[in-house]
Write a protein that holds these residues in place. Structure first.
Motif, PDB file in Angstrom:
ATOM      1  N   SER A   6       0.652  -0.945  -0.258  1.00  0.00           N
ATOM      2  CA  SER A   6       0.081  -0.101   0.119  1.00  0.00           C
ATOM      3  C   SER A   6       0.992   1.380  -0.035  1.00  0.00           C
ATOM      4  O   SER A   6       1.831   1.130   0.142  1.00  0.00           O
ATOM      5  CB  SER A   6      -0.922  -0.101   1.388  1.00  0.00           C
ATOM      6  N   GLU A   7       0.000   2.191  -0.768  1.00  0.00           N
ATOM      7  CA  GLU A   7       1.104   3.571  -0.176  1.00  0.00           C
ATOM      8  C   GLU A   7       1.382   3.685   1.063  1.00  0.00           C
ATOM      9  O   GLU A   7       2.445   4.564   1.267  1.00  0.00           O
ATOM     10  CB  GLU A   7       0.303   4.632  -0.420  1.00  0.00           C
ATOM     11  N   ASN A   8       0.968   3.695   2.033  1.00  0.00           N
ATOM     12  CA  ASN A   8       1.259   4.416   3.249  1.00  0.00           C
ATOM     13  C   ASN A   8       0.658   3.318   4.380  1.00  0.00           C
ATOM     14  O   ASN A   8       0.123   2.001   4.258  1.00  0.00           O
ATOM     15  CB  ASN A   8       0.569   5.627   3.864  1.00  0.00           C
ATOM     16  N   ILE A   9       1.245   3.373   5.330  1.00  0.00           N
ATOM     17  CA  ILE A   9       0.325   1.355   6.274  1.00  0.00           C
ATOM     18  C   ILE A   9       0.401   2.543   7.702  1.00  0.00           C
ATOM     19  O   ILE A   9       1.075   3.790   8.489  1.00  0.00           O
ATOM     20  CB  ILE A   9       1.426   0.871   7.301  1.00  0.00           C
ATOM     21  N   ILE A  10      -0.818   3.017   8.580  1.00  0.00           N
ATOM     22  CA  ILE A  10      -1.285   3.713   9.610  1.00  0.00           C
ATOM     23  C   ILE A  10      -0.732   2.572  10.479  1.00  0.00           C
ATOM     24  O   ILE A  10      -1.894   2.140  11.059  1.00  0.00           O
ATOM     25  CB  ILE A  10      -2.743   3.905   9.323  1.00  0.00           C
ATOM     26  N   HIS A  11      -0.375   3.219  11.228  1.00  0.00           N
ATOM     27  CA  HIS A  11      -0.018   2.392  12.860  1.00  0.00           C
ATOM     28  C   HIS A  11      -0.895   2.790  14.085  1.00  0.00           C
ATOM     29  O   HIS A  11      -1.046   3.867  14.052  1.00  0.00           O
ATOM     30  CB  HIS A  11       1.143   1.862  13.087  1.00  0.00           C
ATOM     31  N   LEU A  12      -2.102   1.842  14.430  1.00  0.00           N
ATOM     32  CA  LEU A  12      -2.083   3.025  15.712  1.00  0.00           C
ATOM     33  C   LEU A  12      -1.773   2.173  16.757  1.00  0.00           C
ATOM     34  O   LEU A  12      -1.577   0.920  17.380  1.00  0.00           O
ATOM     35  CB  LEU A  12      -3.866   1.950  15.877  1.00  0.00           C
ATOM     36  N   VAL A  13      -0.658   3.579  18.216  1.00  0.00           N
ATOM     37  CA  VAL A  13      -0.093   2.684  18.654  1.00  0.00           C
ATOM     38  C   VAL A  13      -0.179   2.964  20.283  1.00  0.00           C
ATOM     39  O   VAL A  13      -0.121   4.463  20.780  1.00  0.00           O
ATOM     40  CB  VAL A  13       1.633   3.374  18.847  1.00  0.00           C
ATOM     41  N   LEU A  14      -0.125   1.949  21.392  1.00  0.00           N
ATOM     42  CA  LEU A  14      -0.423   2.625  22.334  1.00  0.00           C
ATOM     43  C   LEU A  14       0.762   3.554  23.050  1.00  0.00           C
ATOM     44  O   LEU A  14       2.494   2.650  22.770  1.00  0.00           O
ATOM     45  CB  LEU A  14      -1.073   1.212  23.273  1.00  0.00           C
ATOM     46  N   ALA A  15       0.628   3.988  23.555  1.00  0.00           N
ATOM     47  CA  ALA A  15       2.175   5.033  24.450  1.00  0.00           C
ATOM     48  C   ALA A  15       1.962   4.825  26.463  1.00  0.00           C
ATOM     49  O   ALA A  15       1.209   5.988  25.502  1.00  0.00           O
ATOM     50  CB  ALA A  15       3.489   5.771  23.722  1.00  0.00           C
ATOM     51  N   ARG A  16       3.034   5.581  26.992  1.00  0.00           N
ATOM     52  CA  ARG A  16       3.085   6.482  27.448  1.00  0.00           C
ATOM     53  C   ARG A  16       3.692   7.890  27.482  1.00  0.00           C
ATOM     54  O   ARG A  16       4.575   7.778  27.479  1.00  0.00           O
ATOM     55  CB  ARG A  16       3.446   5.939  28.878  1.00  0.00           C
ATOM     56  N   VAL A  17       2.690   8.775  27.705  1.00  0.00           N
ATOM     57  CA  VAL A  17       3.040  10.113  27.986  1.00  0.00           C
ATOM     58  C   VAL A  17       4.252  10.230  29.340  1.00  0.00           C
ATOM     59  O   VAL A  17       3.280  10.094  29.873  1.00  0.00           O
ATOM     60  CB  VAL A  17       1.348  11.842  27.519  1.00  0.00           C
ATOM     61  N   ALA A  18       5.441  11.258  29.071  1.00  0.00           N
ATOM     62  CA  ALA A  18       5.763  11.513  29.698  1.00  0.00           C
ATOM     63  C   ALA A  18       5.437  11.999  30.769  1.00  0.00           C
ATOM     64  O   ALA A  18       4.204  13.148  30.784  1.00  0.00           O
ATOM     65  CB  ALA A  18       6.818  12.420  29.488  1.00  0.00           C
TER      66      ALA A  18
END
Length: 567
Positions: free
Chosen positions: A204-216
């Motif tokens: 595909s032209e792009n891959i959209i990742h949905l990412v779990l992360a912790r804000v500082a």
């Protein structure tokens, strides 16, 4: 008859049991009819058999490779996904305002089963993209929907979900990926993610990742997690956005789907919704994926069963019991009792599992407080029961084929390998068991379980003969559950036994439902339904007795043992 999937069974379950055609009376589905539903099923079967099934083995034997710069995948995968997107199926269930066709969930699930059965590796890219798009349609802003979702529904972008990390696995409270706010409102994401299906490719032209992360500065545990949109490439420049492919994982099955280790190196991300609510949002995609995993397990078990049935009818070997004449011609192995045992067991698993995933999908089409609660309670079972028992159908398929089944010249060994993953991804069977016993049957004072058992008893009351053992099993599960609530920590030690027992009870109920739908109808198909219903209630349902005995005993062996005793 197709060996990919059974259109006859889908028609029976959709129209003769679930009355899917009645959904067209609802405003959302008013533009549809039996004719449009059948057209979607027709085109799904056509594309699955023509564009997906032919490269299933090729993709397995030629899994994706990574040369340090880019991933290479056999070209048939990209061509199949293009056809899938052009058919409109990827957006079929979405709102019309976003280019969707507002197809009922139950029809969309039935259609997608064809692709999961034909080629689970290629279909996984579409399933992940659809789940990603659904989440953003629910929780994203209008601008995020325009920039990310619409290209996914057009087939130009694909999507993933990025939860697991090398050190954390399924323990999401230990997620360490960090997000730092920037002055312009975006975030910089740093960390690593593991086991990311579809995480990198050139499809595909792009891959959209949905990412779990912790804000500082966010608290420890799951309450400190936020969800971010992190595209592989910047939408503005087209350049790589700090998402680095660190390597590919090489799996026993599902080889056609890239499974990746990703490093996020100061990648630019956009917050979805509010900080600290990331896991809540992600559960929208996770629960959809769990039902999708259960559906995939059914599809692989079903196609394995169909291949075994066809082989058993063709393969000539041996003679009937009692025939002592060595010169008598051999008979098809379907005439041997043990082969019949395996085929009938497999039929009961895959057709019961199919009823389960379609029933769950229809609950989404008729939203109400009751149906939402029932679906929430059933979701761990929808995910885990087919992953175990429909995989057993693939195990039986290998056994029916004998030595041939254990070779790569026959597809059943791949079906088993592909299906083995379904007990692991999107939460292992053990995690689903803890979810069911630790959360779902206790929430709201047990209202979800009570609702489920009421529906089971009501169906059983309409089927006097086979309904009696099902009613008894429902009463027994209710009594065991009440006893377990007195000591939750002890109960959870044997949560897997509880999941197995509850799952078998649910499938027995759905076999009674199918029995009622076949009532008074003649022909081999309906006779087969009656046979499988009787088999499951009389041969399979009794399995739950020892499981409930274990739970009633309060056994704590698994908690009290010392790991040194294992050797």
């Amino acid at each position: 008859m197709s060996k990919v999937f059974s259109r006859r069974d889908l028609d029976f379950l959709l129209y003769e049991w679930l009355d899917a055609e009645a959904l067209t009376a609802r405003e959302r589905f008013a533009e549809h009819s039996r004719e449009t539903f059948d057209a979607f099923l027709d085109v799904s079967q056509q594309i699955a058999e023509r564009d997906f099934a032919p490269h299933n083995r090729t993709g397995d034997l030629n899994e994706p490779t990574f040369d340090g710069e880019r991933v290479t995948i056999i070209p048939e995968v990209g061509r199949a996904l293009t056809v899938f997107a052009e058919s409109g199926l990827i957006a079929a269930g979405m709102d019309a305002e976003h280019g969707g066709l507002q197809l009922p969930h139950v029809l969309q699930r039935a259609c997608f089963l064809w692709f999961q059965a034909a080629n689970t590796g290629t279909s996984a890219y579409a399933m992940l993209t659809s789940g990603n798009a659904h989440l953003l349609l629910t929780h994203g802003t209008e601008d995020q929907i325009r920039r990310y979702v619409h290209p996914m529904l057009e087939g130009r972008f694909t999507g993933t979900m990025c939860l697991s990390e090398p050190q954390a696995g399924s323990s999401l409270s230990d997620v360490a990926t960090r997000a730092v706010r920037q002055d312009d409102g975006t975030y910089r994401i740093n960390g690593g993610k593991m086991w990311i299906s579809g995480g990198d490719h050139e499809l595909s032209e792009n891959i959209i990742h949905l990412v779990l992360a912790r804000v500082a500065g966010a608290p420890a545990g799951v309450k400190g997690l936020s969800l971010f949109i992190v595209p592989k490439k910047s939408l503005e420049t087209g350049e790589r956005n700090g998402v680095v492919l660190a390597g590919l994982n090489h799996k026993m099955g599902y080889r056609g789907t890239t499974n990746t280790v990703l490093a996020f190196d100061d990648a630019a991300g956009e917050l979805v919704g509010e900080e600290g609510r990331g896991l809540q949002y992600m559960f929208h995609m996770m629960n959809e994926a769990r039902i999708g995993v259960g559906s995939g397990a059914v599809a692989l078990g079903y196609t394995g069963y169909l291949h075994a049935l066809a082989y058993a009818r063709e393969r000539q070997q041996g003679r009937p019991i009692g025939d002592k004449d060595p010169t008598a011609p051999p008979v098809p192995i379907v005439e041997h009792p043990d082969v019949r045992r395996m085929l009938l067991a497999s039929k009961s698993y895959v057709e019961g599992g199919l009823a389960l995933v379609l029933y769950a999908a229809k609950l989404l089409d008729e939203p109400s407080a009751e149906n939402d609660l029932l679906l929430d309670t059933l979701t761990p079972i929808v995910k885990a029961w087919p992953s175990q028992w429909c995989r057993l159908a693939d195990d039986h398929a290998i056994q029916v084929h004998g030595g041939y089944g254990y070779t790569r010249e026959y597809p059943v060994e791949q079906f088993y390998r592909d299906n083995r993953l379904n007990s692991i991804h999107e939460g292992t069977d053990g995690i689903q068991a803890l979810d069911l016993l630790g959360r779902k049957v206790t929430q709201k004072g047990g209202a979800g379980l009570g609702l489920l058992l009421d529906r089971i008893r009501a169906t059983a009351a309409r089927t006097p003969e086979l309904g009696v053992p099902v009613t008894e099993a429902a009463d027994r599960l209710a009594a065991t559950t009440a006893k377990l609530w007195a000591d939750p920590s002890t109960a959870l030690v044997n949560a897997t036994a509880y999941l197995d027992a509850a799952g078998h009870l649910v499938i027995a109920w759905l076999w009674l439902e199918q029995l009622l739908a076949a009532e008074g109808k003649e022909g081999a198909f309906y006779d087969g339904k009656r046979l499988a219903a009787r088999y499951f209630v009389t041969h399979e349902l009794p399995r739950i007795g020892p499981m409930l005995d274990l739970l009633d005993s309060g056994d704590t062996l698994l908690r009290d043992m010392d790991d040194a005793w294992l050797g």
